[in-house]
Structure formats: structure tokens, C-alpha cells
Design a protein around this motif. Structure first.
Motif, PDB file in Angstrom:
ATOM      1  N   TYR A 129       0.840  -1.192   0.000  1.00  0.00           N
ATOM      2  CA  TYR A 129       0.000   0.000   0.000  1.00  0.00           C
ATOM      3  C   TYR A 129       0.873   1.239   0.000  1.00  0.00           C
ATOM      4  N   ASP A 130       0.434   2.268  -0.720  1.00  0.00           N
ATOM      5  CA  ASP A 130       1.205   3.506  -0.809  1.00  0.00           C
ATOM      6  C   ASP A 130       1.436   4.154   0.557  1.00  0.00           C
ATOM      7  N   CYS A 131       0.541   3.929   1.501  1.00  0.00           N
ATOM      8  CA  CYS A 131       0.675   4.538   2.824  1.00  0.00           C
ATOM      9  C   CYS A 131       1.592   3.746   3.753  1.00  0.00           C
ATOM     10  N   GLU A 133       4.878   3.347   3.969  1.00  0.00           N
ATOM     11  CA  GLU A 133       6.197   3.849   3.568  1.00  0.00           C
ATOM     12  C   GLU A 133       7.356   2.976   4.041  1.00  0.00           C
ATOM     13  N   ARG A 136       7.568  -0.090   1.772  1.00  0.00           N
ATOM     14  CA  ARG A 136       7.971   0.275   0.410  1.00  0.00           C
ATOM     15  C   ARG A 136       9.468   0.586   0.343  1.00  0.00           C
ATOM     16  N   ARG A 146       8.667  -0.663  -8.796  1.00  0.00           N
ATOM     17  CA  ARG A 146       7.233  -0.642  -9.072  1.00  0.00           C
ATOM     18  C   ARG A 146       6.970  -1.277 -10.431  1.00  0.00           C
ATOM     19  N   GLU A 152      -2.899  -1.586 -10.369  1.00  0.00           N
ATOM     20  CA  GLU A 152      -3.044  -1.145  -8.989  1.00  0.00           C
ATOM     21  C   GLU A 152      -4.523  -1.092  -8.681  1.00  0.00           C
ATOM     22  N   GLN A 154      -7.501   0.723  -5.769  1.00  0.00           N
ATOM     23  CA  GLN A 154      -7.809   1.639  -4.667  1.00  0.00           C
ATOM     24  C   GLN A 154      -8.680   0.908  -3.662  1.00  0.00           C
ATOM     25  N   TRP A 162      -6.433   4.164   0.144  1.00  0.00           N
ATOM     26  CA  TRP A 162      -5.121   3.544  -0.030  1.00  0.00           C
ATOM     27  C   TRP A 162      -5.010   3.028  -1.456  1.00  0.00           C
ATOM     28  N   THR A 163      -3.834   3.142  -2.024  1.00  0.00           N
ATOM     29  CA  THR A 163      -3.554   2.564  -3.336  1.00  0.00           C
ATOM     30  C   THR A 163      -2.623   1.376  -3.138  1.00  0.00           C
ATOM     31  N   TYR A 164      -3.062   0.230  -3.650  1.00  0.00           N
ATOM     32  CA  TYR A 164      -2.284  -1.003  -3.593  1.00  0.00           C
ATOM     33  C   TYR A 164      -1.643  -1.187  -4.955  1.00  0.00           C
ATOM     34  N   TYR A 165      -0.327  -1.360  -4.967  1.00  0.00           N
ATOM     35  CA  TYR A 165       0.350  -1.598  -6.240  1.00  0.00           C
ATOM     36  C   TYR A 165       1.392  -2.698  -6.075  1.00  0.00           C
TER      37      TYR A 165
END
Length: 174
Positions: A129-131, A133, A136, A146, A152, A154, A162-165
Motif C-alpha cells: 500500500y502507498d501509505c 512507507e 515500500r 514498481r 493497482e 484503490q 489507499w492505493t495497492y500496487y
């Protein structure tokens, strides 16, 4: 940071108790669950999880042990594609008492070595998830980039978006 010495061993049903302790709040479970689990996490869910790994030849789950032999982390490989030499790494978690000390990084490093040397894989993917950190940054430090071609999605959590990638590591150059 201290010198970290971790070993990997196959996940055992008894490890579920550690996961229950480490996954003690809804946000942490949300980061970890991959649409597989629900809050509150139960022993039954983890028992089913363990059975899935013993029954599926395209999956394997591991516990990372610290120098004293105590569980310090967990991860799995799923969707192992033997023909394509790739797998998805997931359900990654480190004991909260070990976070920020290099345990997660060492566990991911060992996981990638295992994928390359023991499983003969060329690529490992994972989702984040982008949140999240810290996760990541750890994955990037271990060579993940990435993988936009994998898409991805949402999702929402308590009013947050949250964005899941996906990220991918190319093990051929290591």
C-alpha cells in the motif's frame, strides 16, 4: 543497528500464535491480509492458512527465526509459476519488537536468496500500500521496483484511500 542473524524454516501451525500477537490491530491486519483474512483475526483463519500451504505445491510459507531460535518474522511465496520462473511474495510481517532494527530487511534478503538459489526463480512480485512507507522503502532497498504493468487498485480504510500496487524484483542479476 545490531548484526542480524536470521534463519528460515517452514511455517508450522504453532507459529499461528506469533502471528496472532503481531497482527493485534485492525490496521496491521488490513496491510497484511491480501483479501484472505478478516478482522478480527482468528486461530481458525490461520489454521486454514497453514493447511492451504501444505496442500498447494505452488505455495510455501516461512518463519524467520532470530539467533536464539525465536520467531521474528513471516512471509510466503504463492502463485509459484515454475514455467515462468516467478512467484508472488506475500503475508510479510516482522515481530513489532524487531521493527526498525533491520530484521525485515534481512528476512526479505533471505527470502529472495531462497527464491533464486533454492526455487530457481527469476522474478518475485509483492504488493504494498502507498501509505506503508517503511515497507515500500525496505522493498526498494532490496531491489524491488514498481511494476505498473501489473496494475493497482484503490481501497478504503476508515475514511482513508489507499492505493495497492505491485513491485517486482529481478533475481537474474543477483
Amino acid at each position: 543497528k545490531e548484526d542480524i542473524m536470521l534463519r528460515l524454516r517452514p511455517y508450522k501451525p504453532a507459529d499461528a500464535g506469533y502471528l496472532m500477537k503481531w497482527l493485534e490491530d485492525e490496521r496491521t491486519v488490513e496491510f497484511w491480509k491480501a483479501d484472505r483474512f478478516c478482522w478480527p483475526l482468528t486461530a481458525e483463519q490461520l489454521a486454514d492458512y497453514c493447511e492451504d500451504f501444505t496442500a498447494d505445491p505452488a505455495a510455501a510459507a516461512f518463519t524467520a527465526l532470530d539467533g536464539a531460535g525465536n520467531p521474528a518474522g513471516h512471509f510466503s511465496f504463492r502463485q509459484i509459476d515454475w514455467a515462468g520462473n516467478r512467484a508472488h511474495m506475500g503475508f510479510i510481517i516482522v515481530d513489532p519488537g524487531c521493527r526498525g532494527k533491520g530484521y525485515g530487511r534481512e528476512m526479505v534478503r533471505l527470502a529472495l536468496q531462497y527464491a533464486r538459489l533454492c526455487l530457481g526463480l527469476d522474478f518475485v512480485t509483492l504488493g504494498v500500500y502507498d501509505c506503508n512507507e517503511p515497507a515500500r522503502r525496505l522493498y526498494e532497498a532490496e531491489g524491488f521496483v514498481r511494476a505498473d504493468r501489473l496494475g493497482e487498485k484503490q481501497t478504503g480504510f476508515r475514511g482513508e484511500t489507499w492505493t495497492y500496487y505491485y513491485m517486482e524484483a529481478d533475481l537474474r542479476s543477483t
